[in-house]
Motif scaffolding. Structure first.
Motif, mmCIF file in Angstrom:
data_model
loop_
_atom_site.group_PDB
_atom_site.id
_atom_site.type_symbol
_atom_site.label_atom_id
_atom_site.label_comp_id
_atom_site.label_asym_id
_atom_site.label_seq_id
_atom_site.Cartn_x
_atom_site.Cartn_y
_atom_site.Cartn_z
ATOM 1 N N ALA A 115 0.956 -1.118 -0.051
ATOM 2 C CA ALA A 115 0.332 0.084 -0.171
ATOM 3 C C ALA A 115 0.799 1.081 0.214
ATOM 4 C CB ALA A 115 -0.778 0.268 1.006
ATOM 5 N N GLY A 116 2.566 1.466 -0.458
ATOM 6 C CA GLY A 116 2.416 2.155 -0.040
ATOM 7 C C GLY A 116 3.230 3.457 1.183
ATOM 8 N N LEU A 117 2.576 2.642 2.232
ATOM 9 C CA LEU A 117 2.927 2.863 4.107
ATOM 10 C C LEU A 117 3.537 2.336 4.653
ATOM 11 C CD1 LEU A 117 -0.939 1.994 4.529
ATOM 12 C CD2 LEU A 117 0.225 4.325 3.558
ATOM 13 N N PHE A 118 4.979 1.623 3.981
ATOM 14 C CA PHE A 118 6.382 0.881 4.504
ATOM 15 C C PHE A 118 7.125 0.729 3.443
ATOM 16 C CE2 PHE A 118 8.493 -1.908 7.509
ATOM 17 C CZ PHE A 118 9.188 -1.463 7.706
ATOM 18 N N SER A 119 8.646 1.100 3.815
ATOM 19 C CA SER A 119 9.305 1.130 3.102
ATOM 20 C C SER A 119 10.006 -0.868 3.263
ATOM 21 C CB SER A 119 10.910 1.403 3.889
ATOM 22 O OG SER A 119 11.910 1.176 2.654
ATOM 23 N N GLU A 120 10.085 -1.379 2.260
ATOM 24 C CA GLU A 120 9.994 -2.969 1.918
ATOM 25 C C GLU A 120 10.865 -3.073 2.170
ATOM 26 O OE1 GLU A 120 9.723 -6.880 -0.954
ATOM 27 O OE2 GLU A 120 9.819 -5.187 -1.788
#
Length: 176
Positions: A115-120
């Motif tokens: 969802a683009g809410l945390f950096s992989e």
């Protein structure tokens, strides 16, 4: 041969990823292991949490008191949430290391990444240097090839049929 400290992924479009991870937490605590749980994208009132908090050896780190789905968030809310989740991740992983936890469950972290809410990259970097004996459980849909390669277990839970497809909303105690 490695004996502990494996990385587990429960993924797929089916119901039961969190339930499976929570079951592993209960099993670990039942054998005397110290378990730490953080739930991304969920408030502090999940039904499984209400029961598992009563089990000695299982600790939950609180998230936000209210959550909503990523598709309901504005760009500003998404940016704010990303900062919050990355800060919480640092807090949780430091706690796991400092306090000698043996199992860490990061529920819905894979969804949060998608969802683009945390950096992989933040997760991959930490997994590469996590405490050797720490077992890590990750859940969510669509893990990247890099994440799957790093994991020791990858189990896909696939939906074949679900009442949601007929318009039945999630029921408390069953789907949520």
């Amino acid at each position: 041969m490695k004996q502990t400290g494996y990385i587990h992924i429960y993924c797929g479009d089916g119901k039961g990823k969190t339930t499976t991870g929570m079951g592993l937490c209960a099993r670990a605590a039942g054998s005397g292991l110290k378990v730490l749980v953080y739930q991304f994208m969920k408030d502090n009132t999940t039904c499984e949490r209400a029961v598992l908090e009563q089990i000695p050896g299982i600790t939950f780190v609180d998230g936000l008191p209210q959550e909503k789905f990523s598709f309901q968030m504005t760009d500003s809310e998404k940016a704010q949430r990303r900062g919050y989740y990355e800060s919480q991740f640092s807090l949780v992983t430091e706690k796991a290391s400092r306090e000698g936890y043996q199992v860490l469950f990061l529920d819905e972290i894979i969804y949060t990444i998608r969802a683009g809410l945390f950096s992989e990259e933040l997760l991959l970097d930490w997994l590469g240097k996590k405490p050797e004996q720490l077992e890590v459980i990750l859940t969510g849909q669509g893990p990247s090839p890099q994440l799957m390669e790093l994991a020791d277990y990858v189990s896909e839970i696939r939906k074949l049929k679900h009442p949601f497809d007929q318009g039945v909303p999630a029921r408390r105690g069953i789907e949520r």
